[in-house]
Design a protein around this motif. Structure first.
Motif, PDB file in Angstrom:
ATOM      1  N   ARG A 256       0.824  -1.226   0.000  1.00  0.00           N
ATOM      2  CA  ARG A 256       0.000   0.000   0.000  1.00  0.00           C
ATOM      3  C   ARG A 256       0.852   1.268   0.000  1.00  0.00           C
ATOM      4  O   ARG A 256       0.308   2.374   0.088  1.00  0.00           O
ATOM      5  CB  ARG A 256      -0.937   0.033   1.229  1.00  0.00           C
ATOM      6  CG  ARG A 256      -1.863  -1.163   1.349  1.00  0.00           C
ATOM      7  CD  ARG A 256      -2.627  -1.126   2.671  1.00  0.00           C
ATOM      8  NE  ARG A 256      -3.442   0.075   2.803  1.00  0.00           N
ATOM      9  CZ  ARG A 256      -3.815   0.620   3.956  1.00  0.00           C
ATOM     10  NH1 ARG A 256      -3.418   0.062   5.099  1.00  0.00           N
ATOM     11  NH2 ARG A 256      -4.551   1.704   3.988  1.00  0.00           N
ATOM     12  N   ASN A 257       2.152   1.118  -0.109  1.00  0.00           N
ATOM     13  CA  ASN A 257       3.067   2.234   0.151  1.00  0.00           C
ATOM     14  C   ASN A 257       4.017   2.457  -1.024  1.00  0.00           C
ATOM     15  O   ASN A 257       5.223   2.502  -0.867  1.00  0.00           O
ATOM     16  CB  ASN A 257       3.859   1.934   1.440  1.00  0.00           C
ATOM     17  CG  ASN A 257       4.701   3.112   1.892  1.00  0.00           C
ATOM     18  OD1 ASN A 257       4.350   4.270   1.630  1.00  0.00           O
ATOM     19  ND2 ASN A 257       5.811   2.823   2.557  1.00  0.00           N
TER      20      ASN A 257
ATOM     21  N   TRP B 297       4.685   5.018  -2.403  1.00  0.00           N
ATOM     22  CA  TRP B 297       5.433   6.273  -2.221  1.00  0.00           C
ATOM     23  C   TRP B 297       6.879   6.009  -1.821  1.00  0.00           C
ATOM     24  O   TRP B 297       7.749   6.865  -2.030  1.00  0.00           O
ATOM     25  CB  TRP B 297       4.761   7.136  -1.153  1.00  0.00           C
ATOM     26  CG  TRP B 297       3.285   7.279  -1.331  1.00  0.00           C
ATOM     27  CD1 TRP B 297       2.300   6.739  -0.543  1.00  0.00           C
ATOM     28  CD2 TRP B 297       2.607   7.994  -2.371  1.00  0.00           C
ATOM     29  NE1 TRP B 297       1.060   7.067  -1.021  1.00  0.00           N
ATOM     30  CE2 TRP B 297       1.210   7.841  -2.138  1.00  0.00           C
ATOM     31  CE3 TRP B 297       3.027   8.751  -3.461  1.00  0.00           C
ATOM     32  CZ2 TRP B 297       0.240   8.422  -2.966  1.00  0.00           C
ATOM     33  CZ3 TRP B 297       2.075   9.328  -4.299  1.00  0.00           C
ATOM     34  CH2 TRP B 297       0.712   9.156  -4.047  1.00  0.00           C
TER      35      TRP B 297
ATOM     36  N   TYR C 276      -3.497   8.560  -7.695  1.00  0.00           N
ATOM     37  CA  TYR C 276      -4.064   8.828  -6.373  1.00  0.00           C
ATOM     38  C   TYR C 276      -4.934  10.085  -6.374  1.00  0.00           C
ATOM     39  O   TYR C 276      -5.995  10.123  -5.753  1.00  0.00           O
ATOM     40  CB  TYR C 276      -2.934   8.957  -5.353  1.00  0.00           C
ATOM     41  CG  TYR C 276      -3.399   9.083  -3.919  1.00  0.00           C
ATOM     42  CD1 TYR C 276      -3.691   7.948  -3.164  1.00  0.00           C
ATOM     43  CD2 TYR C 276      -3.564  10.325  -3.317  1.00  0.00           C
ATOM     44  CE1 TYR C 276      -4.120   8.053  -1.851  1.00  0.00           C
ATOM     45  CE2 TYR C 276      -3.992  10.444  -2.009  1.00  0.00           C
ATOM     46  CZ  TYR C 276      -4.275   9.303  -1.283  1.00  0.00           C
ATOM     47  OH  TYR C 276      -4.711   9.412   0.012  1.00  0.00           O
TER      48      TYR C 276
ATOM     49  N   ASN D 221      -1.698  -5.865  -3.833  1.00  0.00           N
ATOM     50  CA  ASN D 221      -0.978  -4.670  -3.389  1.00  0.00           C
ATOM     51  C   ASN D 221      -1.417  -3.486  -4.243  1.00  0.00           C
ATOM     52  O   ASN D 221      -0.950  -3.321  -5.381  1.00  0.00           O
ATOM     53  CB  ASN D 221       0.536  -4.897  -3.502  1.00  0.00           C
ATOM     54  CG  ASN D 221       1.343  -3.806  -2.808  1.00  0.00           C
ATOM     55  OD1 ASN D 221       0.781  -2.910  -2.186  1.00  0.00           O
ATOM     56  ND2 ASN D 221       2.661  -3.881  -2.930  1.00  0.00           N
TER      57      ASN D 221
ATOM     58  N   ASP E 149      -7.770  -0.233  -5.769  1.00  0.00           N
ATOM     59  CA  ASP E 149      -8.000  -0.411  -4.338  1.00  0.00           C
ATOM     60  C   ASP E 149      -9.016  -1.525  -4.115  1.00  0.00           C
ATOM     61  O   ASP E 149      -9.909  -1.759  -4.942  1.00  0.00           O
ATOM     62  CB  ASP E 149      -8.552   0.877  -3.714  1.00  0.00           C
ATOM     63  CG  ASP E 149      -7.492   1.957  -3.577  1.00  0.00           C
ATOM     64  OD1 ASP E 149      -6.298   1.639  -3.735  1.00  0.00           O
ATOM     65  OD2 ASP E 149      -7.862   3.122  -3.332  1.00  0.00           O
TER      66      ASP E 149
ATOM     67  N   ASP F 115      -7.981  -1.600   4.863  1.00  0.00           N
ATOM     68  CA  ASP F 115      -6.535  -1.733   4.706  1.00  0.00           C
ATOM     69  C   ASP F 115      -6.165  -2.242   3.307  1.00  0.00           C
ATOM     70  O   ASP F 115      -5.153  -2.891   3.118  1.00  0.00           O
ATOM     71  CB  ASP F 115      -5.966  -2.679   5.768  1.00  0.00           C
ATOM     72  CG  ASP F 115      -6.561  -4.073   5.680  1.00  0.00           C
ATOM     73  OD1 ASP F 115      -7.567  -4.249   4.951  1.00  0.00           O
ATOM     74  OD2 ASP F 115      -6.027  -4.992   6.330  1.00  0.00           O
TER      75      ASP F 115
ATOM     76  N   SER G 149      -6.332  -0.098   0.433  1.00  0.00           N
ATOM     77  CA  SER G 149      -6.204   1.058  -0.460  1.00  0.00           C
ATOM     78  C   SER G 149      -4.843   1.707  -0.269  1.00  0.00           C
ATOM     79  O   SER G 149      -4.173   1.508   0.754  1.00  0.00           O
ATOM     80  CB  SER G 149      -7.317   2.075  -0.182  1.00  0.00           C
ATOM     81  OG  SER G 149      -7.257   2.513   1.159  1.00  0.00           O
ATOM     82  N   VAL G 150      -4.436   2.468  -1.265  1.00  0.00           N
ATOM     83  CA  VAL G 150      -3.144   3.152  -1.214  1.00  0.00           C
ATOM     84  C   VAL G 150      -3.126   4.130  -0.045  1.00  0.00           C
ATOM     85  O   VAL G 150      -4.077   4.893   0.166  1.00  0.00           O
ATOM     86  CB  VAL G 150      -2.870   3.904  -2.533  1.00  0.00           C
ATOM     87  CG1 VAL G 150      -1.547   4.668  -2.458  1.00  0.00           C
ATOM     88  CG2 VAL G 150      -2.856   2.930  -3.708  1.00  0.00           C
ATOM     89  N   LEU G 151      -2.045   4.108   0.729  1.00  0.00           N
ATOM     90  CA  LEU G 151      -1.904   5.039   1.846  1.00  0.00           C
ATOM     91  C   LEU G 151      -1.762   6.469   1.334  1.00  0.00           C
ATOM     92  O   LEU G 151      -1.310   6.686   0.196  1.00  0.00           O
ATOM     93  CB  LEU G 151      -0.671   4.664   2.675  1.00  0.00           C
ATOM     94  CG  LEU G 151      -0.742   3.337   3.436  1.00  0.00           C
ATOM     95  CD1 LEU G 151       0.635   2.952   3.963  1.00  0.00           C
ATOM     96  CD2 LEU G 151      -1.752   3.419   4.570  1.00  0.00           C
ATOM     97  N   PRO G 152      -2.103   7.466   2.145  1.00  0.00           N
ATOM     98  CA  PRO G 152      -1.894   8.859   1.726  1.00  0.00           C
ATOM     99  C   PRO G 152      -0.401   9.134   1.531  1.00  0.00           C
ATOM    100  O   PRO G 152       0.453   8.519   2.185  1.00  0.00           O
ATOM    101  CB  PRO G 152      -2.449   9.675   2.894  1.00  0.00           C
ATOM    102  CG  PRO G 152      -3.349   8.737   3.626  1.00  0.00           C
ATOM    103  CD  PRO G 152      -2.763   7.381   3.450  1.00  0.00           C
TER     104      PRO G 152
END
Length: 562
Positions: free
Chosen positions: A94-95, A97, A401, A518, A544, A549, A551-554
Motif C-alpha cells: 500500500r506504500n 510512495w 491517487y 498490493n 484499491d 486496509d 487502499s493506497v496510503l496517503p
C-alpha cells in the motif's frame, strides 16, 4: 554502526570483512539511515573519475533490518543530477510512495533537497538490494539489503559460521551519463563497460588493480553464507569459486530447495544466497564473474575476480581460476534455472495461484524509429506488445491517487494486436511501434498469469524482467513460441521458484503468476538499463480493494515535487 541500534549516521562504517550473524532485538525496531548523495573521485583501472555515491561509498552502505522492522532512509541529494532510490524486492504494501522509481511512484529528489523513504519490512527475510532508479546512476549508486529472520526463526538450512556480501557490478572509464547521452544522440547502443567488479573492485586481471581486489579470509572447515547481488547494468553473470562447490539456498529473498552447483547464473536485479564450505587444501582461490550472452550481440567479456583466501596463506601464493561455463552456454543457463524451486515447507509455503482471473501475453521486441540526425537515420527502440513506453512528467502514482487526467491511459493491450511467428527467422519489418504512457488496470486481489515472449524482431535476446511491489511464481519457461494449449499442461504449480526478477530466455518465453493484492501503480521493466531506456517497460494500476486496509496510503508530506 551498531546493528541493534536505531541510527546509522552518514559516517556509517563500510563492512568489508565478514559480516557475522546479527543479534537483533525481539521487538520490531525503527532503523534510521542517512544517505548523502555526493560526487567523489574514485580511481579504477589506472584512471580516476568523479562518480555519484551514497555517503562517499562505492558500493554504498548496507541496509540491515529484521523482518517486521520499520526502516527510514533519509536521502539528501548534493549531486548535480536528480535522484531517486529503489528498494529492490521490498513489496511496499500500500506504500508505493517509498518504492522509488522516478516518475513512476515519485518525482525525483532535486539537488539540495531531501526525501525520507519510510517503509515496513513485512513477511520478508533474506538478501535484497537498493539502487538509484533514474538515468544510469545505479552504475555507482547501489548497495545490499540484509533482512534477518524474526527471533527464534532459524534458517531452513545449515547455520553458517560467517556471512559475506558479494555485490557484482560494472565499471566505465568515462562518465556513464555522457556515454549514454552520446549513444542516444547517435541512435546506437552506448559503449559497453570497461570492467566488471566484485564489491566495487575489478581484481588483479585488470591493469593497476592489485590494490583494487576484493578478498575474503576463510578458515578451514567453516561454512560461509555468501549474499550475492547482481548490480550490473546490462550483463547477466556467471559466478564461481575455484575448487569449491556452492549450495544455493535462497534467491530474491525467498528460500529455495537447496542444490549443489559449481557456478551460479544471476541476472541484473537478482540476488542469490549460497553456502560455501572451506574444505579444500588451504590456499588462495579466485572467485570470478563473467557475462552470459547466448545471442549474437557484443558484450564486455572481461572477468572480474576476487580472492577466497585461507587464513595463514601468504599473498605470494598465486590463486587458481575457476572453470566458468562458456559465455554462450544456454544449456547450463536453462538447467540451472530449472533447478530453482521454492522450499514449499509448512513454514514457508508456495502459495501459487491455481485459478487465473486474468491472462496476459506480452511480446518483447526491438524496432527502429526514424531519426534524421542519427548515424544510420534511425534510433533503436524496444517495446512490449509493440508499445514503447514514454515516461511521464510527474509520478504516475500521484496522477492515479489524485485523479490527475492526461498523464496516462489504462488501455495497454492484454495481448499483441497482430500475432506472428515470434521466434522464427530474423525479422526486420517495421511494425509501426506506438509510443505512449499506457498502463494496464488490474482488479484488486485478482490472480494474474503473464507470459513474456521474446521475439526475433531485429534480434532475439535474454531479458531479465522486474516487477515492482510483488513477488511472482515462475510456473513455466521454454524455447520458441509459447503454445497456449500444450505448454500450460507442463507448468509447475507445486513448488515453482518465487522471485521478483525473472530472465526471459533468448528466443523463448516465461510464464509467471501472482495475486494482485498490493494496490497502487507498479512498474514492470527489463532490468537491462539499455533496454529500459529504449522503452522496454510498462506499469500496472492495481485498484484499491473494498477493505479499510486495501487502499493506497496517503502520500507523505515530504514527497518530492516535479
Amino acid at each position: 554502526m551498531a546493528i541493534n541500534g536505531f541510527l546509522v549516521s552518514k559516517t556509517t562504517l563500510f563492512l568489508v570483512g565478514f559480516i557475522a550473524f546479527v543479534t537483533l532485538p525481539a521487538e520490531a525496531a525503527v532503523r534510521k539511515y542517512q544517505f548523502d548523495i555526493r560526487v567523489k573521485n574514485v580511481s579504477r583501472l589506472c584512471h580516476a573519475k568523479p562518480i555519484v555515491t551514497a555517503n562517499g561509498r562505492f558500493p554504498g552502505p548496507t541496509i540491515y533490518a529484521q523482518e517486521g522492522d520499520r526502516v527510514i532512509v533519509n536521502v539528501t541529494n548534493h549531486a548535480k543530477y536528480n535522484m531517486s532510490i529503489h528498494w529492490h524486492g521490498l513489496k511496499q504494501y500500500r506504500n508505493g510512495w517509498a518504492d522509488g522509481p522516478a516518475y513512476i511512484t515519485q518525482c525525483p529528489i532535486q539537488t539540495g533537497n531531501s526525501y525520507a523513504y519510510d517503509f515496513n519490512v513485512t513477511g520478508q527475510r533474506g538478501t535484497l538490494w537498493w539502487h538509484a532508479h533514474i538515468l544510469w546512476l545505479r552504475a555507482t549508486v547501489y548497495g545490499a539489503i540484509v533482512i534477518m529472520p524474526k527471533p527464534g526463526t532459524p534458517f531452513p538450512f545449515l547455520k553458517p559460521n560467517m556471512e559475506q556480501i558479494v555485490v557484482l557490478g560494472e565499471w566505465w572509464h568515462k562518465d556513464v551519463e555522457e556515454i549514454v547521452k552520446q549513444g542516444t544522440n547517435m541512435g546506437l547502443p552506448p559503449n559497453m563497460s570497461d570492467a566488471h567488479t566484485i564489491n566495487g573492485k575489478p581484481g588483479p586481471l585488470f591493469p593497476c588493480s592489485e590494490k583494487h581486489t576484493f578478498a575474503m579470509e576463510v578458515e578451514s572447515g567453516k561454512t560461509y553464507l555468501l549474499r550475492i547481488v547482481n548490480a550490473a547494468l546490462n550483463d547477466e553473470l556467471f559466478f564461481a569459486i575455484a575448487g569449491h562447490s556452492m549450495t544455493v539456498v535462497e534467491v530474491d529473498a525467498v528460500y529455495t530447495k537447496s542444490f549443489v552447483t559449481q557456478a551460479i547464473l544471476i541476472a541484473p536485479g537478482q540476488t542469490t544466497n549460497v553456502l560455501v564450505r572451506a574444505d579444500r587444501s588451504p590456499g588462495r582461490y579466485f572467485m570470478a564473474a563473467r557475462p552470459f550472452m547466448d545471442a549474437p550481440l557484443p558484450v564486455d567479456k572481461k572477468t572480474a575476480t576476487g580472492i577466497f583466501q585461507y587464513k595463514g596463506i601468504p599473498n605470494t601464493v598465486l590463486p587458481t581460476l575457476p572453470q566458468l561455463p562458456p559465455p554462450n552456454d544456454t544449456d547450463f543457463a536453462l538447467g540451472y534455472n530449472k533447478n530453482l524451486k521454492s522450499l514449499n515447507s509448512a513454514n514457508f509455503p508456495a502459495n501459487v495461484p491455481l485459478k487465473v482471473d486474468r491472462k496476459l501475453f506480452y511480446m518483447v521486441s526491438f524496432g527502429k524509429d526514424p531519426c534524421p540526425t542519427c548515424v544510420n537515420g534511425t534510433r533503436i527502440l524496444a517495446s512490449l506488445n509493440n508499445i514503447s513506453f514514454v515516461m511521464p512528467k510527474i509520478g504516475l502514482l500521484q496522477a492515479h491517487y489524485f485523479n490527475i487526467s492526461g498523464v496516462f491511459t489504462t488501455d495497454f493491450p492484454d495481448k499483441p494486436l497482430k500475432p506472428f511467428n515470434y521466434t522464427g527467422a530474423p525479422l526486420t519489418a517495421n511494425l509501426g511501434t506506438a509510443h505512449g504512457t499506457r498502463l494496464s488496470k488490474i482488479a484488486f486481489n485478482s490472480t494474474v498469469e503473464l507470459v513474456l515472449q521474446d521475439t526475433n524482431l531485429l534480434t532475439v535476446e535474454s531479458h531479465p524482467f522486474h516487477l515492482h511491489g510483488y513477488n511472482f511464481f515462475i510456473v513455466g519457461t521454454g524455447i520458441g513460441n509459447f503454445d497456449p494449449v500444450k505448454d500450460p499442461a507442463k507448468y509447475n504449480l507445486v513448488d515453482p521458484v518465487e522471485r521478483n526478477t525473472v530472465g526471459v530466455p533468448t528466443g523463448g518465453w516465461t510464464a509467471i503468476r501472482f495475486r494482485a493484492d498490493n494496490p497502487g501503480v507498479w512498474f514492470m521493466h527489463c532490468h537491462l538499463e539499455l533496454h529500459t531506456g529504449w522503452g522496454l517497460k510498462m506499469a500496472f494500476v492495481v485498484e484499491d480493494g473494498k477493505g479499510a486496509d486495501q487502499s493506497v496510503l496517503p502520500p507523505p508530506k515530504d514527497l518530492p515535487l516535479c
